[in-house]
Design a protein around this motif. Structure first.
Motif, PDB file in Angstrom:
ATOM      1  N   HIS A 173      13.095  -3.682  -5.067  1.00 52.95           N
ATOM      2  CA  HIS A 173      12.679  -3.810  -6.389  1.00 52.95           C
ATOM      3  C   HIS A 173      11.737  -2.691  -6.835  1.00 52.95           C
ATOM      4  O   HIS A 173      12.201  -2.355  -8.246  1.00 52.95           O
ATOM      5  N   HIS A 174      11.142  -1.508  -6.132  1.00 54.08           N
ATOM      6  CA  HIS A 174      11.121  -0.289  -6.792  1.00 54.08           C
ATOM      7  C   HIS A 174      11.814   0.708  -6.018  1.00 54.08           C
ATOM      8  O   HIS A 174      10.982   1.617  -5.785  1.00 54.08           O
ATOM      9  N   GLY A 175      12.796   0.190  -5.117  1.00 57.55           N
ATOM     10  CA  GLY A 175      13.924   1.908  -5.135  1.00 57.55           C
ATOM     11  C   GLY A 175      12.697   2.875  -3.779  1.00 57.55           C
ATOM     12  O   GLY A 175      13.183   3.344  -3.994  1.00 57.55           O
ATOM     13  N   ALA A 176      12.123   2.080  -2.825  1.00 64.07           N
ATOM     14  CA  ALA A 176      11.743   3.084  -2.141  1.00 64.07           C
ATOM     15  C   ALA A 176      11.829   2.407  -1.091  1.00 64.07           C
ATOM     16  O   ALA A 176      12.393   1.108  -0.715  1.00 64.07           O
ATOM     17  N   LEU A 177      11.452   3.082   0.370  1.00 63.31           N
ATOM     18  CA  LEU A 177      11.714   2.597   1.593  1.00 63.31           C
ATOM     19  C   LEU A 177      11.987   1.668   2.344  1.00 63.31           C
ATOM     20  O   LEU A 177      12.631   1.163   3.316  1.00 63.31           O
ATOM     21  N   GLU A 183       0.645  -1.493   0.131  1.00 62.62           N
ATOM     22  CA  GLU A 183       0.028  -0.342   0.007  1.00 62.62           C
ATOM     23  C   GLU A 183       1.351   1.707  -0.054  1.00 62.62           C
ATOM     24  O   GLU A 183       0.548   1.910  -0.908  1.00 62.62           O
ATOM     25  N   GLU A 184       2.380   1.371   1.037  1.00 65.58           N
ATOM     26  CA  GLU A 184       2.855   2.500   1.077  1.00 65.58           C
ATOM     27  C   GLU A 184       3.449   2.535  -0.659  1.00 65.58           C
ATOM     28  O   GLU A 184       3.453   3.782  -0.719  1.00 65.58           O
ATOM     29  N   LEU A 185       3.566   1.657  -1.390  1.00 65.32           N
ATOM     30  CA  LEU A 185       3.925   1.883  -2.375  1.00 65.32           C
ATOM     31  C   LEU A 185       3.318   1.856  -3.578  1.00 65.32           C
ATOM     32  O   LEU A 185       3.930   2.599  -4.262  1.00 65.32           O
ATOM     33  N   GLY A 186       1.770   1.796  -3.157  1.00 66.14           N
ATOM     34  CA  GLY A 186       1.717   2.129  -3.932  1.00 66.14           C
ATOM     35  C   GLY A 186       1.103   0.845  -5.596  1.00 66.14           C
ATOM     36  O   GLY A 186       1.226   1.283  -7.085  1.00 66.14           O
ATOM     37  N   VAL A 187       1.271  -0.473  -5.765  1.00 67.32           N
ATOM     38  CA  VAL A 187       1.166  -1.313  -6.061  1.00 67.32           C
ATOM     39  C   VAL A 187       0.440  -2.226  -6.417  1.00 67.32           C
ATOM     40  O   VAL A 187       0.318  -2.395  -5.114  1.00 67.32           O
ATOM     41  N   ALA A 188      -0.276  -3.176  -7.744  1.00 71.10           N
ATOM     42  CA  ALA A 188      -1.037  -3.103  -7.446  1.00 71.10           C
ATOM     43  C   ALA A 188      -1.149  -4.992  -6.917  1.00 71.10           C
ATOM     44  O   ALA A 188       0.621  -5.351  -7.547  1.00 71.10           O
ATOM     45  N   TYR A 189      -1.753  -5.814  -6.008  1.00 75.16           N
ATOM     46  CA  TYR A 189      -1.299  -6.595  -5.771  1.00 75.16           C
ATOM     47  C   TYR A 189      -3.062  -7.205  -5.134  1.00 75.16           C
ATOM     48  O   TYR A 189      -4.149  -6.812  -5.478  1.00 75.16           O
ATOM     49  N   GLN A 190      -3.159  -9.116  -5.402  1.00 74.71           N
ATOM     50  CA  GLN A 190      -3.827  -9.646  -4.795  1.00 74.71           C
ATOM     51  C   GLN A 190      -3.619 -10.191  -3.418  1.00 74.71           C
ATOM     52  O   GLN A 190      -2.880 -10.685  -3.137  1.00 74.71           O
ATOM     53  N   HIS A 191      -4.821  -9.925  -2.783  1.00 73.71           N
ATOM     54  CA  HIS A 191      -4.425 -10.927  -1.531  1.00 73.71           C
ATOM     55  C   HIS A 191      -5.658 -11.889  -1.235  1.00 73.71           C
ATOM     56  O   HIS A 191      -7.305 -12.340  -2.049  1.00 73.71           O
TER      57      HIS A 191
END
Length: 195
Positions: free
Chosen positions: A70-74, A20-28
């Motif tokens: 992978h996303h270069g964040a956090l 959620e912080e990264l703002g990427v799509a996912y399925q739970h």
């Protein structure tokens, strides 16, 4: 797209929050530990499991580190002094907070009754309080553990402190309580916790 397997009332919350912080799509897929949909990807039956490009990744810390890199964040750049400090904080939180809470949980409801030692929880609470005092000396000035940037250990610590409240492990420092309030009020945390 990623797939996250595990219930949000477990360490899976860490992964959901990170995504959620990264703002990427996912399925739970909200599956319980040791259920067939978990064992299919992790023979140990533990959650969370992240499916990335068809490959299962297990262990919440490994997943968070993978996503951050992978996303270069956090995260701080691998090989930097800041990353070494970040990894040191991550290990400290896992050793001192997560381990105490997990051991308490095991002796509360996970182990067979004849193997549980209820008295150990008093020792674990004492260690948990002592670890908070040590952490206060390691926290930087700013909203996050390392200062002004949220990093992987923030996700782990905020989850552990939330878990501590549920387990009735006291948070003894007002600065740490304020930190937890800030972290839990983040929109990404709220979205993940709602799952």
């Amino acid at each position: 797209m990623y797939t996250v397997i595990g219930t949000a009332n477990s360490r899976t919350l860490r992964v959901l929050w990170m995504l959620e912080e990264l703002g990427v799509a996912y399925q739970h897929v909200p599956a319980n530990p040791r259920s067939d949909s978990v064992v299919e990807f992790n023979p140990a039956g533990k959650v969370p499991v992240l499916i990335a490009d068809g490959t299962p990744i297990t262990d919440s810390t490994a997943i968070l580190t993978f996503l951050a890199d992978h996303h270069g964040a956090l995260t701080h750049r691998a090989g930097s002094i800041e990353r070494a400090r970040q990894d040191s904080l991550t290990q400290f939180i896992l050793d001192e907070f997560d381990a105490a809470l997990w051991t308490a949980a095991r002796h509360s409801f996970i182990l067979p009754e004849e193997l549980r030692m209820s008295g150990i929880k008093n020792t674990l609470r004492w260690e948990f309080e002592r670890s908070q005092k040590t952490l206060m000396h390691r926290m930087a000035e700013g909203d996050f553990l390392m200062g002004d940037q949220m990093t992987v250990p923030d996700v782990i610590l905020a989850h552990c402190l939330t878990w501590a409240l549920i387990a009735r492990f006291p948070i003894v420092d007002a600065r740490l309580s304020d930190y937890l309030d800030r972290m839990r009020s983040r929109p990404a945390f709220q979205r993940a916790a709602a799952k």
